[in-house]
Scaffold this motif. Structure first.
Motif, PDB file in Angstrom:
ATOM      1  N   LYS A  57       0.831  -1.205   0.000  1.00  0.00           N
ATOM      2  CA  LYS A  57       0.000   0.000   0.000  1.00  0.00           C
ATOM      3  C   LYS A  57       0.863   1.251   0.000  1.00  0.00           C
ATOM      4  N   ALA A  58       1.946   1.219   0.760  1.00  0.00           N
ATOM      5  CA  ALA A  58       2.838   2.378   0.807  1.00  0.00           C
ATOM      6  C   ALA A  58       3.542   2.587  -0.529  1.00  0.00           C
ATOM      7  N   ASP A  59       3.958   1.490  -1.184  1.00  0.00           N
ATOM      8  CA  ASP A  59       4.630   1.597  -2.484  1.00  0.00           C
ATOM      9  C   ASP A  59       3.725   2.275  -3.509  1.00  0.00           C
ATOM     10  N   LEU A  60       2.448   1.915  -3.509  1.00  0.00           N
ATOM     11  CA  LEU A  60       1.514   2.492  -4.468  1.00  0.00           C
ATOM     12  C   LEU A  60       1.276   3.969  -4.196  1.00  0.00           C
ATOM     13  N   ALA A  61       1.442   4.384  -2.936  1.00  0.00           N
ATOM     14  CA  ALA A  61       1.157   5.770  -2.569  1.00  0.00           C
ATOM     15  C   ALA A  61       2.344   6.698  -2.798  1.00  0.00           C
ATOM     16  N   ILE A  62       3.531   6.134  -2.958  1.00  0.00           N
ATOM     17  CA  ILE A  62       4.733   6.955  -3.111  1.00  0.00           C
ATOM     18  C   ILE A  62       4.851   7.392  -4.571  1.00  0.00           C
ATOM     19  N   ALA A  63       4.786   8.683  -4.808  1.00  0.00           N
ATOM     20  CA  ALA A  63       4.868   9.212  -6.181  1.00  0.00           C
ATOM     21  C   ALA A  63       6.313   9.179  -6.672  1.00  0.00           C
ATOM     22  N   VAL A  64       6.485   8.868  -7.952  1.00  0.00           N
ATOM     23  CA  VAL A  64       7.811   8.878  -8.564  1.00  0.00           C
ATOM     24  C   VAL A  64       8.111  10.304  -9.038  1.00  0.00           C
ATOM     25  N   GLU A 106       3.917   4.444 -18.359  1.00  0.00           N
ATOM     26  CA  GLU A 106       4.042   4.965 -17.007  1.00  0.00           C
ATOM     27  C   GLU A 106       5.221   4.275 -16.328  1.00  0.00           C
ATOM     28  N   VAL A 107       5.723   4.902 -15.295  1.00  0.00           N
ATOM     29  CA  VAL A 107       6.807   4.305 -14.511  1.00  0.00           C
ATOM     30  C   VAL A 107       6.176   3.578 -13.330  1.00  0.00           C
ATOM     31  N   ALA A 108       6.453   2.286 -13.239  1.00  0.00           N
ATOM     32  CA  ALA A 108       5.862   1.468 -12.192  1.00  0.00           C
ATOM     33  C   ALA A 108       6.942   0.965 -11.238  1.00  0.00           C
ATOM     34  N   ARG A 109       6.513   0.689 -10.037  1.00  0.00           N
ATOM     35  CA  ARG A 109       7.395   0.051  -9.066  1.00  0.00           C
ATOM     36  C   ARG A 109       7.180  -1.457  -9.160  1.00  0.00           C
ATOM     37  N   ARG A 110       8.272  -2.169  -9.400  1.00  0.00           N
ATOM     38  CA  ARG A 110       8.160  -3.609  -9.564  1.00  0.00           C
ATOM     39  C   ARG A 110       8.987  -4.308  -8.480  1.00  0.00           C
ATOM     40  N   LYS A 111       8.329  -5.124  -7.684  1.00  0.00           N
ATOM     41  CA  LYS A 111       9.052  -5.885  -6.662  1.00  0.00           C
ATOM     42  C   LYS A 111       9.930  -6.924  -7.354  1.00  0.00           C
ATOM     43  N   SER A 112      11.189  -6.956  -6.984  1.00  0.00           N
ATOM     44  CA  SER A 112      12.144  -7.832  -7.658  1.00  0.00           C
ATOM     45  C   SER A 112      12.965  -8.614  -6.637  1.00  0.00           C
ATOM     46  N   ILE A 113      13.303  -9.841  -7.020  1.00  0.00           N
ATOM     47  CA  ILE A 113      14.206 -10.659  -6.209  1.00  0.00           C
ATOM     48  C   ILE A 113      15.562 -10.653  -6.898  1.00  0.00           C
ATOM     49  N   ASP A 165      13.869  -6.180  -3.567  1.00  0.00           N
ATOM     50  CA  ASP A 165      13.968  -4.734  -3.734  1.00  0.00           C
ATOM     51  C   ASP A 165      12.796  -4.290  -4.606  1.00  0.00           C
ATOM     52  N   VAL A 166      12.485  -3.010  -4.546  1.00  0.00           N
ATOM     53  CA  VAL A 166      11.443  -2.435  -5.394  1.00  0.00           C
ATOM     54  C   VAL A 166      12.119  -1.510  -6.399  1.00  0.00           C
ATOM     55  N   LEU A 167      12.039  -1.828  -7.683  1.00  0.00           N
ATOM     56  CA  LEU A 167      12.752  -1.111  -8.723  1.00  0.00           C
ATOM     57  C   LEU A 167      11.771  -0.419  -9.667  1.00  0.00           C
ATOM     58  N   ASP A 180       0.823  -7.292  -9.329  1.00  0.00           N
ATOM     59  CA  ASP A 180       1.375  -7.960  -8.152  1.00  0.00           C
ATOM     60  C   ASP A 180       2.478  -8.962  -8.502  1.00  0.00           C
ATOM     61  N   LYS A 181       2.939  -8.914  -9.737  1.00  0.00           N
ATOM     62  CA  LYS A 181       3.958  -9.877 -10.166  1.00  0.00           C
ATOM     63  C   LYS A 181       5.332  -9.481  -9.645  1.00  0.00           C
ATOM     64  N   THR A 182       6.094 -10.471  -9.240  1.00  0.00           N
ATOM     65  CA  THR A 182       7.460 -10.251  -8.766  1.00  0.00           C
ATOM     66  C   THR A 182       8.443 -10.763  -9.806  1.00  0.00           C
ATOM     67  N   THR A 183       9.442  -9.953 -10.152  1.00  0.00           N
ATOM     68  CA  THR A 183      10.479 -10.411 -11.075  1.00  0.00           C
ATOM     69  C   THR A 183      11.580 -11.106 -10.281  1.00  0.00           C
ATOM     70  N   ASP A 184      12.159 -12.118 -10.875  1.00  0.00           N
ATOM     71  CA  ASP A 184      13.185 -12.918 -10.194  1.00  0.00           C
ATOM     72  C   ASP A 184      14.432 -12.972 -11.067  1.00  0.00           C
ATOM     73  N   ALA A 185      15.506 -12.330 -10.598  1.00  0.00           N
ATOM     74  CA  ALA A 185      16.748 -12.267 -11.378  1.00  0.00           C
ATOM     75  C   ALA A 185      17.350 -13.652 -11.588  1.00  0.00           C
ATOM     76  N   SER A 186      17.133 -14.573 -10.652  1.00  0.00           N
ATOM     77  CA  SER A 186      17.677 -15.930 -10.801  1.00  0.00           C
ATOM     78  C   SER A 186      17.055 -16.633 -12.007  1.00  0.00           C
ATOM     79  N   GLU A 187      15.762 -16.399 -12.242  1.00  0.00           N
ATOM     80  CA  GLU A 187      15.101 -16.999 -13.404  1.00  0.00           C
ATOM     81  C   GLU A 187      15.665 -16.424 -14.695  1.00  0.00           C
ATOM     82  N   VAL A 188      15.944 -15.110 -14.686  1.00  0.00           N
ATOM     83  CA  VAL A 188      16.528 -14.472 -15.873  1.00  0.00           C
ATOM     84  C   VAL A 188      17.914 -15.048 -16.146  1.00  0.00           C
TER      85      VAL A 188
END
Length: 228
Positions: free
Chosen positions: A92-99, A137-144, A151-153, A167-175
């Motif tokens: 909820k806080a991530d969505l409220a923080i403006a870029v 748009e610039v989005a915040r994406r939760k990443s592993i 981290d949120v990038l 709500d999708k999480t990116t995973d650097a290990s999968e990449v």
């Protein structure tokens, strides 16, 4: 309900664990040093940065430039903010923080003014719906990260992809696994793209990308010149 154990790696990333450490070990109103922080998280790189990241979640942590009573290596933990160890509260806080506008422009330029999910450019019509054009748009994406830390990038996404992957999480290990599965020639080509910080493209693609970044009036004039 008791708070999670900040010593347990499964509790979350360094930002989450450092927030718990501040609450459980330091306490609001008290001073801590960089040495204490490093001792609490041995071998963790950029732990200072992770503590600073708490500020965007309304945590009040002062340095000596903000509190004259502090020494250069000291900080004061004044007040805890959002319970970052609670996924729902943090989301909820991530969505409220403006870029900030400057960050938005930098992310657009870094990503070539294209959606990082589907590759469509801003104002470009969708192949399956020519009456709808993409809005970026610039989005915040939760990443592993490869270390397992969360981290949120910031990433560029069109509104359609952002809605579908909210709500999708990116995973650097999968990449990394996908990269290792490439044949050697494709892996070398990808490495060149990574070194340059952008995907390789043909002159035609570069001309098209330049054209679509023009304002509407300028695109009309270019089109008129080509049709003359």
């Amino acid at each position: 309900m008791p708070l999670p154990d900040w010593r347990d790696d499964k509790t979350g990333g360094t930002m989450i664990r450092s927030g718990l450490w501040l609450v459980l070990e330091i306490g609001e109103g008290n001073v801590f040093t960089k040495e204490q922080l490093r001792d609490a998280f041995p071998g963790v790189s950029q732990v200072d940065r992770r503590v600073r990241d708490l500020r965007k979640y309304n945590w009040v942590i002062l340095a000596n430039t903000e509190d004259s009573h502090l020494l250069p290596d000291e900080q004061r933990f004044v007040k805890a903010g959002v319970a970052v160890w609670d996924r729902n509260e943090r989301r909820k806080a991530d969505l409220a923080i403006a870029v900030p506008a400057t960050d938005r422009q930098a992310v657009f330029e870094r990503d070539g003014y294209m959606c990082t999910v589907c590759g469509i450019g801003g104002a470009e019509p969708y192949v399956d719906d020519s009456n709808t054009t993409a809005v970026l748009e610039v989005a915040r994406r939760k990443s592993i990260l490869p270390s397992g830390e969360e981290d949120v990038l910031l990433v560029t996404e069109c509104k359609r992809c952002h809605t579908g992957a909210r709500d999708k999480t990116t995973d650097a290990s999968e990449v990394l696994a996908e990269i290792h599965a490439l044949d050697p020639s494709d892996r070398r080509r990808l490495a060149r793209w990574i070194d340059r910080g952008r995907r390789g493209s043909t002159p035609l693609e570069r001309a098209w990308n330049g054209f679509r970044r023009l304002p509407a009036d300028a695109r009309e004039r270019v089109q008129s010149e080509l049709q003359a």
